[in-house]
Design a protein around this motif. Structure first.
Motif, PDB file in Angstrom:
ATOM      1  N   PRO A  46      44.379  24.237  35.633  1.00 43.66           N
ATOM      2  CA  PRO A  46      43.224  24.869  34.981  1.00 43.66           C
ATOM      3  C   PRO A  46      42.668  26.075  35.713  1.00 43.66           C
ATOM      4  O   PRO A  46      42.051  26.939  35.108  1.00 43.66           O
ATOM      5  N   ASN A  47      42.904  26.150  37.031  1.00 43.78           N
ATOM      6  CA  ASN A  47      42.375  27.281  37.798  1.00 43.78           C
ATOM      7  C   ASN A  47      43.400  28.387  38.001  1.00 43.78           C
ATOM      8  O   ASN A  47      43.196  29.291  38.821  1.00 43.78           O
ATOM      9  N   PHE A  48      44.509  28.342  37.291  1.00 41.03           N
ATOM     10  CA  PHE A  48      45.607  29.281  37.527  1.00 41.03           C
ATOM     11  C   PHE A  48      45.145  30.727  37.367  1.00 41.03           C
ATOM     12  O   PHE A  48      45.278  31.556  38.277  1.00 41.03           O
ATOM     13  N   PHE A  49      44.589  31.055  36.213  1.00 48.61           N
ATOM     14  CA  PHE A  49      44.202  32.443  35.950  1.00 48.61           C
ATOM     15  C   PHE A  49      42.959  32.840  36.739  1.00 48.61           C
ATOM     16  O   PHE A  49      42.876  33.947  37.276  1.00 48.61           O
ATOM     17  N   SER A  50      41.987  31.939  36.846  1.00 43.15           N
ATOM     18  CA  SER A  50      40.747  32.286  37.543  1.00 43.15           C
ATOM     19  C   SER A  50      40.990  32.480  39.033  1.00 43.15           C
ATOM     20  O   SER A  50      40.423  33.384  39.650  1.00 43.15           O
ATOM     21  N   SER A  51      41.830  31.643  39.644  1.00 51.15           N
ATOM     22  CA  SER A  51      42.100  31.768  41.073  1.00 51.15           C
ATOM     23  C   SER A  51      42.845  33.056  41.389  1.00 51.15           C
ATOM     24  O   SER A  51      42.611  33.674  42.425  1.00 51.15           O
ATOM     25  N   LEU A  52      43.737  33.455  40.488  1.00 49.27           N
ATOM     26  CA  LEU A  52      44.502  34.679  40.704  1.00 49.27           C
ATOM     27  C   LEU A  52      43.735  35.918  40.266  1.00 49.27           C
ATOM     28  O   LEU A  52      44.197  37.050  40.491  1.00 49.27           O
ATOM     29  N   GLY A  53      42.579  35.734  39.628  1.00 50.28           N
ATOM     30  CA  GLY A  53      41.783  36.875  39.209  1.00 50.28           C
ATOM     31  C   GLY A  53      42.431  37.702  38.132  1.00 50.28           C
ATOM     32  O   GLY A  53      42.303  38.931  38.107  1.00 50.28           O
ATOM     33  N   VAL A  54      43.137  37.044  37.209  1.00 43.39           N
ATOM     34  CA  VAL A  54      43.886  37.740  36.164  1.00 43.39           C
ATOM     35  C   VAL A  54      43.169  37.572  34.835  1.00 43.39           C
ATOM     36  O   VAL A  54      42.707  36.476  34.492  1.00 43.39           O
ATOM     37  N   GLY A 110      42.747  38.828  23.718  1.00 41.19           N
ATOM     38  CA  GLY A 110      42.231  37.469  23.625  1.00 41.19           C
ATOM     39  C   GLY A 110      41.691  36.991  24.967  1.00 41.19           C
ATOM     40  O   GLY A 110      41.025  37.724  25.686  1.00 41.19           O
ATOM     41  N   ARG A 111      42.028  35.736  25.328  1.00 42.77           N
ATOM     42  CA  ARG A 111      41.530  35.147  26.572  1.00 42.77           C
ATOM     43  C   ARG A 111      42.651  34.406  27.280  1.00 42.77           C
ATOM     44  O   ARG A 111      43.739  34.195  26.724  1.00 42.77           O
ATOM     45  N   VAL A 112      42.363  33.990  28.525  1.00 46.79           N
ATOM     46  CA  VAL A 112      43.313  33.199  29.295  1.00 46.79           C
ATOM     47  C   VAL A 112      42.928  31.731  29.194  1.00 46.79           C
ATOM     48  O   VAL A 112      41.896  31.368  28.630  1.00 46.79           O
ATOM     49  N   LEU A 113      43.747  30.863  29.756  1.00 45.43           N
ATOM     50  CA  LEU A 113      43.466  29.428  29.766  1.00 45.43           C
ATOM     51  C   LEU A 113      42.405  29.106  30.814  1.00 45.43           C
ATOM     52  O   LEU A 113      42.363  29.726  31.886  1.00 45.43           O
ATOM     53  N   THR A 114      41.569  28.126  30.522  1.00 45.19           N
ATOM     54  CA  THR A 114      40.465  27.758  31.408  1.00 45.19           C
ATOM     55  C   THR A 114      40.455  26.247  31.617  1.00 45.19           C
ATOM     56  O   THR A 114      41.280  25.505  31.057  1.00 45.19           O
ATOM     57  N   THR A 115      39.462  25.782  32.389  1.00 49.93           N
ATOM     58  CA  THR A 115      39.312  24.344  32.614  1.00 49.93           C
ATOM     59  C   THR A 115      38.984  23.597  31.331  1.00 49.93           C
ATOM     60  O   THR A 115      39.281  22.406  31.217  1.00 49.93           O
ATOM     61  N   VAL A 116      38.399  24.286  30.367  1.00 47.53           N
ATOM     62  CA  VAL A 116      38.098  23.642  29.082  1.00 47.53           C
ATOM     63  C   VAL A 116      39.389  23.248  28.378  1.00 47.53           C
ATOM     64  O   VAL A 116      39.497  22.146  27.813  1.00 47.53           O
TER      65      VAL A 116
END
Length: 830
Positions: free
Chosen positions: A119-127, A132-138
């Motif tokens: 769940p933190n893949f995109f947020s941790s990498l700052g991408v 549209g949007r990226v995948l999140t913890t939701v």
């Protein structure tokens, strides 16, 4: 500043007054600068460029190091949370698992690469998403069937359609909703490949098929586990700590997924391995280790070409400076300081270098698309072809590199003429003195060109010999009459029994086609860079750490060896009754296997197996035949001990159909396609070709090195011949009076030719000697890209004779002009 502008204007007028000289020098520089920049752009993309994410220097990957330093990185997904909670050196852990599934969007079906990310893949990498949007913890928490497309897949498959958002696609028979498209430059944590689609890791049970030996209640997802180091924590310290922190947890998770076999304790599930961290600041790149040495060789080659071009231009400038000797003497007579003359000449050289650099950048822009288009797809560990997604271009580092080598070239080819101009003697020049010592700088440039050309020619000859040797070597199988067909029934959602029925029917129908001699199916293809390894030992023998993964495995149908041209040396072949329902299993091994485990005795009837309790090998397999050795993963790999197991009831997953033709294998590809179409019109072959094409594809690195080195050798020989011609022509012109006097005193033309040729041969011999010494120093380094070719191969050394022949041809016009000199005219000119 005013003087610098004045020097620029003067230099521009001089270059404009000599268009032939300017064009020749600029072309030499443009070709060498362009070649150097092109190769460096690949080096930058694969070896140097950091990942396009914030703080890539903090990124690490968790790997498992086995005996013999064999490294694996697919680890249980549950270990990701254990890493984040137990290792204080990391601020967070990131995971990505991968699988290949069938993709359908209502119009067609194809196989795609899917990454299941934490769940933190995109947020941790700052991408962020480009659409549209990226995948999140939701998405992870709700196990939402959402998907993010990669930019290349969106462009290739949907033609960059912005209305893709919200559309439903089918992955592995399950519907997913497209919620975004990732940014163009983002491949993930890998360098040269990118997944087609990313989905939440929570949906792994919908896409990942568990192995038969797995606990059915355990999570089947294995993933690469990455982390971010906390600020100030060195990767070496974190790596030392990680094994003690995670090893027990890793064993527990492994034992939950793979329950220990009867008679074994859980502690033996993980044997002789350790966990450690490695930096991935530059991304994960399988090609990096494979092609790093080849890229270094190519970079060295273009650097030598640039050096040759610089020495050639320096030779042209030295000859040109002779014509400007009177100008420089007048400048000195009028009070010009040597530093002022050096600055003027360096400015002129800088203009010439900038002109060559600009032309080189234009040539690079024209050649870059050809380079990118010529790069082949690569195979992953599963032998699946993946499009190359590495971003090669003229970015800031590449442009900076091009600027530096342009300025360096200006210094290299201008410094010697500039220093010579600064030492101009007014008295000598006005008297017309042409001292022979002035030929020394030009002779040194010629020697340097010959030395570099010698080095390039020997390297090119060795690389061409390596390619030819590998193309003609006996690989142990018949590459000329076998066609290959790769198929994955899971693309159509086949169940295991359906896949088995399809493989049997396809093999039966293909085997009776006109022109077909034999056919067979294997679980693993040859020459695709990967395969299955196992740790085996003779029954009752204790297996040591050095025996780890000492053998290769392949499952084949009866008739495989006849189809592939592999000879049966002892025992019997498989038949359609070898079902291996009970132990010992009937297997066939190659010669290397028998030499390793049963040296000096008959292996038929001998038993071997995997390590059992206490590390003692079981006797679960029995040898019924021995076949000749054959290459497996690549032609470079030493032939491994190989075990072939029979499959008579069909294959449950993807497989490779081999068909041996009576004549040309390409002629039977169409009929075999029709056979599959009659069995299932909607199931395509993933790959179709011939075994020779597979072998040729595996030699991509060797072919590129051989072709480029041959081109470099040709260019180097041309540059050396130009330098030799210029040197001899300059010698004849500067010694016109001497030659006239000699001929007036009775010297015969043959003596004049001998004098000039002798001097030229001394230059060539000296240059060749220096080149051989340089090659002797580099021989150990270049040996890494050779195969079964000696570093001092006689044929490669003899290739230097080509330079002597070219030198003789280059010397002919000048020597002819020398013997045609009229003594009276020469003395009158002087």
């Amino acid at each position: 500043m005013i003087e610098f502008v004045r020097d620029l204007r003067f230099g521009l007028r001089l270059l404009a007054k000599s268009p032939v000289f300017t064009a020749t020098a600029a072309l030499l520089l443009a070709v060498s600068i362009s070649a150097t920049t092109l190769i460096f752009s690949v080096v930058d993309a694969l070896l140097l460029r950091p990942l396009p994410v914030p703080h890539p220097e903090n990124l690490v990957r968790l790997i498992e190091v086995h005996p013999n330093d064999f490294v694996t990185w697919d680890l249980p997904y549950h270990l990701c949370s254990a890493l984040a909670s137990r290792d204080s050196s990391l601020s967070e852990a990131i995971c990505q698992g991968e699988t290949d599934v069938a993709f359908r969007d209502g119009t067609s079906t194809e196989r795609v690469r899917v990454h299941m990310v934490s769940p933190n893949f995109f947020s941790s990498l700052g991408v962020h998403a480009s659409l549209g949007r990226v995948l999140t913890t939701v998405d992870e928490g709700s196990a939402a069937m959402n998907a993010v497309l990669s930019y290349d897949f969106w462009r290739r498959r949907f033609r960059s359609d912005p209305s893709i958002l919200g559309r439903s696609i089918v992955l592995g028979g399950h519907p997913f909703t497209v919620v975004g498209v990732s940014s163009e430059e983002f491949n993930g944590l890998t360098v040269e490949t990118s997944p087609d689609i990313r989905v939440p890791a929570a949906v792994d049970r919908s896409l990942v098929k568990p192995y038969a030996e797995m606990n059915p209640t355990a999570r089947p997802l294995f993933a690469q586990i990455f982390g971010r180091l906390r600020n100030g924590v060195p990767v070496e310290r974190a790596s030392v700590e990680v094994d003690s922190l995670l090893h027990a947890a890793y064993q527990d998770i492994q034992d939950q997924i793979f329950p220990p076999a009867k008679g074994m304790t859980p502690a033996t599930s993980v044997i002789h391995s350790r966990l450690q961290l490695e930096s991935v600041a530059n991304g994960v790149s399988p090609l990096r280790a494979q092609f790093a040495r080849g890229l270094e060789v190519m970079m060295a080659g273009v650097a030598l070409l640039l050096l040759m071009a610089c020495t050639n231009v320096a030779g042209l400038l030295l000859a040109r400076s002779a014509g400007r000797a009177q100008e420089m003497s007048i400048r000195v007579a009028l009070g010009a300081r040597p530093a002022r003359i050096v600055r003027q000449l360096l400015t002129e050289g800088l203009l010439l270098a900038l002109l060559g650099g600009a032309a080189g950048m234009l040539l690079t822009l024209l050649c870059l698309p050809l380079l990118i288009h010529g790069l082949p797809p690569i195979r992953d560990r599963g032998a699946v072809l993946q499009p190359l997604a590495v971003h090669i271009g003229l970015n800031v580092p590449v442009l900076g590199f091009a600027t530096v080598i342009t300025l360096l070239a200006a210094v290299l080819f201008t410094l010697s003429p500039a220093l010579r101009g600064a030492r101009a003697s007014v008295a000598n020049t006005l008297k017309g003195d042409r001292a022979t010592t002035r030929r020394l700088p030009r002779n040194l440039t010629v020697m340097a060109q010959v030395a570099v050309c010698t080095l390039i020619l020997i390297g090119a000859a060795l690389l061409v010999q390596t390619l030819e040797h590998m193309r003609s070597m006996n690989a142990g199988f018949d590459r000329d009459r076998v066609a290959t067909f790769t198929i994955d029934p899971s693309l159509r959602g086949y169940q295991p029994q359906q896949s088995r029925a399809l493989s049997r029917a396809l093999l039966e129908k293909a085997g009776v086609l006109p022109g077909v001699v034999a056919s067979a199916i294997a679980s693993r293809a040859l020459m695709r860079g990967t395969g299955v390894k196992a740790t085996l030992g003779a029954a009752g023998a204790r297996i040591r750490a050095t025996d780890f993964l000492n053998s290769s495995l392949n499952d084949v149908t009866p008739g495989y060896f006849a189809t592939m041209g592999i000879r049966l040396l002892a025992g019997r072949d498989f038949n359609w009754f070898d079902r291996n329902l009970a132990k010992p299993h009937k297997v066939i091994v190659n010669q290397t296997f028998t030499r390793r485990f049963y040296p000096g005795r008959n292996p038929i009837g001998e038993r071997f197996g995997f390590p059992g309790p206490g590390g003692i090998a079981t006797g679960d397999d029995e040898i019924i035949g021995v076949v000749s050795d054959a290459k497996y993963r690549s032609l470079r790999e030493p032939i491994p001990p190989t075990v072939y197991s029979p499959v008579v009831d069909g294959f449950e997953s993807g497989f490779i159909l081999y068909v041996r033709a009576r004549q040309r294998p390409a002629a039977i590809i169409g009929p075999v396609r029709e056979v599959l179409r009659s069995l299932d019109p909607e199931l395509p072959f993933i790959e179709v070709g011939t075994l020779r094409e597979e072998v040729e594809a595996s030699l991509w690195q060797e072919r590129v090195l051989a072709v480029l080195s041959a081109i470099f050798g040709g260019i180097a020989t041309l540059l050396a011949s130009i330098g030799l011609y210029g040197a001899l022509d300059y010698a004849v012109k500067s010694r016109t009076r001497e030659i006239g006097v000699r001929m007036a005193l009775g010297a015969q033309p043959a003596r004049i030719v001998g004098m000039l040729s002798g001097e030229m041969l001394i230059l060539i011999a000296s240059g060749v000697a220096v080149g051989l010494c340089a090659y002797a120093a580099a021989a150990a380094w270049i040996r890494h890209v050779l195969y079964d070719v000696r570093s001092w191969e006689p044929l490669a050394v003899v290739s230097v004779l080509l330079l002597v022949v070219v030198a003789a041809m280059a010397a002919t016009p000048a020597t002819y002009r020398a013997v045609r000199t009229d003594p009276a005219s020469a003395l009158r000119l002087e």
